[in-house]
Design a protein around this motif. Sequence first.
Motif, short mmCIF file in Angstrom:
data_model
loop_
_atom_site.label_atom_id
_atom_site.label_comp_id
_atom_site.label_asym_id
_atom_site.label_seq_id
_atom_site.Cartn_x
_atom_site.Cartn_y
_atom_site.Cartn_z
N GLU A 1 65.02 28.25 59.71
CA GLU A 1 65.44 29.59 60.12
C GLU A 1 64.75 30.66 59.28
N LYS A 2 64.59 30.40 57.98
CA LYS A 2 63.90 31.38 57.13
C LYS A 2 62.44 31.51 57.52
N ARG A 3 61.80 30.39 57.86
CA ARG A 3 60.40 30.45 58.27
C ARG A 3 60.25 31.23 59.58
N SER A 4 61.21 31.04 60.50
CA SER A 4 61.14 31.77 61.77
C SER A 4 61.38 33.25 61.56
N ALA A 5 62.25 33.60 60.59
CA ALA A 5 62.54 35.01 60.35
C ALA A 5 61.44 35.71 59.57
N ALA A 6 60.74 34.95 58.74
CA ALA A 6 59.69 35.56 57.92
C ALA A 6 58.46 35.81 58.77
#
Length: 356
Positions: A211-216
């Motif tokens: 999720e963090k990779r998708s948001a970044a």
Amino acid sequence: MAELGAHLTAASAGDDRPSIFEAVAQDSLMAAVKPALQHLVKVLAESNPARYGFLWHWFDEVYVVLDLLFQQHCLARCSASFSENFYSLKRIPLGDCRQQPLATAGLPKRQHWKSLLLLVLLPYLKGKLEKLVSSLRDEDEYSIHPPSSAWKRFYRAFLAAYPFANMSWEGWFLIQQLCYILGKAQHHSPLLRLAGVRLVRLTAEDIQALEKRSAAAPSSQALSITARAQTAARKALGGIAFSLSTGLSVSVFFLQFLDWWYSSENQETVKSLTALPTPPPPLHLDQGATSALLPKLKTLCPLCHKIRINATALSTSGFVFCYRCAYSYVKSHQRCPITGYATELQHLVKLYSPES
């Protein structure tokens, strides 16, 4: 008590191990995508051969290139193929790794390229081999080679050996699955063993990292043209992956429904329903009034009581009139003159007979 504690410890350590149902389901997931795309390309090619005919001719090659790019994106992004990620699974290298790597860390290069080749290239070669066997069997029936030629003896020996080789291949997979069910193997498929990986469930840390990779999102101003193109390609592949993952459940259900609808058993049911007898005329009307309107001779028009000219039926009731009589009456009253059903001019159906 000690044995029970050891058993519970082993069970808790194996909680990340997917069940055989999850493992087999993710294998069959991608197997349903290719036939659906193949059917779509076939419909396009039949509707416009000049524009889409090449897609049908080179479908296997086009599909393997797209599959290669797609699986490469999934393996690099979440350490799993598309179907494995759909079932919340990931691949980790073989070995006693107490601390599993995150899904966003990716696989080591050796395991990554082995996984990619076994996911994409091996099914392509197997499909080509099956098509070759099918064409050789057809050629064997209409062969122009002399019976004693070396080529004919060779491919007849190949056709005779292929079923045993295919049975050994499928048996290898079946034995591996049985060993996996009994807890004697870490893999449900020999291909995972050849790739040097095993499947485990995603952990909460994996989901948070994804999720963090998708948001970044990196700033587009600080990137070069090449980096921007790579970022745009990753976003496009990610969008395709997201669209497939969200719509795949409905698509699989729809494909299963189509498979049932066009199955031979269902076609027999459809034929039996369509072969029912013609329903009788409406019975809710006054039989005396209706019989007074209908002439005794079936060739006469119920309105003008003359031999019908340009016989025309009303699709709402099924009664037949002259075209002029039916047209004038329906235009004035918007109903059938016999049954009283609401009727419009588009419900007039011209009848053609051999005499006319």
